[in-house]
Design a protein around this motif. Structure first.
Motif, PDB file in Angstrom:
ATOM      1  N   UNK A 125       1.578  40.139 -20.479  1.00  0.00           N
ATOM      2  CA  UNK A 125       0.557  41.144 -20.759  1.00  0.00           C
ATOM      3  C   UNK A 125       1.105  42.283 -21.621  1.00  0.00           C
ATOM      4  N   UNK A 126       2.377  42.611 -21.494  1.00  0.00           N
ATOM      5  CA  UNK A 126       2.979  43.624 -22.366  1.00  0.00           C
ATOM      6  C   UNK A 126       2.953  43.135 -23.805  1.00  0.00           C
ATOM      7  N   UNK A 127       3.312  41.882 -24.032  1.00  0.00           N
ATOM      8  CA  UNK A 127       3.307  41.333 -25.385  1.00  0.00           C
ATOM      9  C   UNK A 127       1.892  41.283 -25.954  1.00  0.00           C
ATOM     10  N   UNK A 128       0.923  40.929 -25.130  1.00  0.00           N
ATOM     11  CA  UNK A 128      -0.475  40.911 -25.573  1.00  0.00           C
ATOM     12  C   UNK A 128      -0.929  42.320 -25.947  1.00  0.00           C
ATOM     13  N   UNK A 129      -0.608  43.306 -25.097  1.00  0.00           N
ATOM     14  CA  UNK A 129      -0.987  44.693 -25.386  1.00  0.00           C
ATOM     15  C   UNK A 129      -0.308  45.209 -26.652  1.00  0.00           C
ATOM     16  N   UNK A 130       0.935  44.812 -26.877  1.00  0.00           N
ATOM     17  CA  UNK A 130       1.619  45.227 -28.102  1.00  0.00           C
ATOM     18  C   UNK A 130       0.906  44.674 -29.335  1.00  0.00           C
ATOM     19  N   UNK A 131       0.530  43.401 -29.279  1.00  0.00           N
ATOM     20  CA  UNK A 131      -0.197  42.793 -30.404  1.00  0.00           C
ATOM     21  C   UNK A 131      -1.538  43.493 -30.608  1.00  0.00           C
ATOM     22  N   UNK A 132      -2.225  43.785 -29.505  1.00  0.00           N
ATOM     23  CA  UNK A 132      -3.519  44.455 -29.578  1.00  0.00           C
ATOM     24  C   UNK A 132      -3.373  45.854 -30.180  1.00  0.00           C
ATOM     25  N   UNK A 133      -2.347  46.572 -29.740  1.00  0.00           N
ATOM     26  CA  UNK A 133      -2.124  47.928 -30.254  1.00  0.00           C
ATOM     27  C   UNK A 133      -1.807  47.892 -31.749  1.00  0.00           C
ATOM     28  N   UNK A 134      -0.974  46.959 -32.150  1.00  0.00           N
ATOM     29  CA  UNK A 134      -0.626  46.828 -33.565  1.00  0.00           C
ATOM     30  C   UNK A 134      -1.872  46.525 -34.395  1.00  0.00           C
ATOM     31  N   UNK A 135      -2.722  45.629 -33.903  1.00  0.00           N
ATOM     32  CA  UNK A 135      -3.954  45.296 -34.625  1.00  0.00           C
ATOM     33  C   UNK A 135      -4.871  46.516 -34.723  1.00  0.00           C
ATOM     34  N   UNK A 136      -4.952  47.299 -33.656  1.00  0.00           N
ATOM     35  CA  UNK A 136      -5.779  48.513 -33.669  1.00  0.00           C
ATOM     36  C   UNK A 136      -5.250  49.523 -34.687  1.00  0.00           C
ATOM     37  N   UNK A 137      -3.933  49.683 -34.740  1.00  0.00           N
ATOM     38  CA  UNK A 137      -3.346  50.607 -35.711  1.00  0.00           C
ATOM     39  C   UNK A 137      -3.648  50.170 -37.146  1.00  0.00           C
ATOM     40  N   UNK A 138      -3.520  48.878 -37.408  1.00  0.00           N
ATOM     41  CA  UNK A 138      -3.798  48.384 -38.755  1.00  0.00           C
ATOM     42  C   UNK A 138      -5.277  48.542 -39.096  1.00  0.00           C
TER      43      UNK A 138
END
Length: 189
Positions: A125-138
């Motif tokens: 879930x940490x890895x999923x949240x990191x990917x989600x956060x990165x996508x939101x930033x972009x």
């Protein structure tokens, strides 16, 4: 029944058969019809949702009364109002089925026990949240640094099949412009 989720998890961590069986006790399968709500503003978010089939969206109503889509979730993506889900506070968002969908839900009262018994899932879930956060930033970067047409072309290049799946007004809202403007961009092809 949960093989699609287990296959997704295996892209990030390894679970034994016994761990998969234990995880399955925390999961709930749900079918939702197009336009059905999983969350409405003012409610407390009851789950983190994994999309097996279909499409969900997260949106809010702006000060002008227009729907502003902030996130979509298609197959193998997660979606929730994280603040409402984690802190059990009333949501400021809606989660709605953009298409008829099959989803897997994990309810908040299962999270602590699930992580205690299956600590590997915290990494997942940490890895999923990191990917989600990165996508939101972009996404935020693109909203401020690209023209509306550039945002559409970029999104269409990344997710061509997705552009055809969701209603035009939802896609326009997500990309930060009106459905009428989207029609003009598509007409230029």
């Amino acid at each position: 029944m949960y093989s699609q989720l287990f296959n997704h998890i295996k892209k990030f961590i390894e679970l034994t058969t016994e761990e998969e069986e234990m995880l399955s006790t925390y999961l709930k399968s749900i079918s939702v019809k197009k336009k059905q709500f999983l969350l409405e503003q003012g409610q407390i978010c009851r789950a983190n949702y994994f999309v097996v089939k279909g499409c969900l969206r997260l949106y809010f109503i702006d000060i002008k009364g227009a729907e502003q889509t902030t996130q979509f979730a298609i197959e193998n993506w997660w979606i929730t109002d994280l603040t409402s889900f984690l802190f059990q506070k009333p949501s400021e968002f809606y989660i709605q089925a953009a298409e008829t969908a099959e989803i897997i839900a994990i309810e908040p009262h299962h999270y602590d026990e699930m992580f205690r018994k299956l600590p590997k899932l915290e990494r997942y879930f940490r890895l999923i949240l990191q990917k989600n956060h990165q996508a939101s930033q972009m996404r935020i970067k693109y909203l401020y640094s690209q023209t509306a047409e550039e945002r559409y072309r970029h999104f269409n290049h990344l997710f061509p099949e997705f552009v055809q799946r969701v209603p035009q007004y939802m896609l326009a809202s997500y990309l930060g412009f009106t459905p009428e403007f989207l029609s003009k961009i598509r007409a230029k092809k």
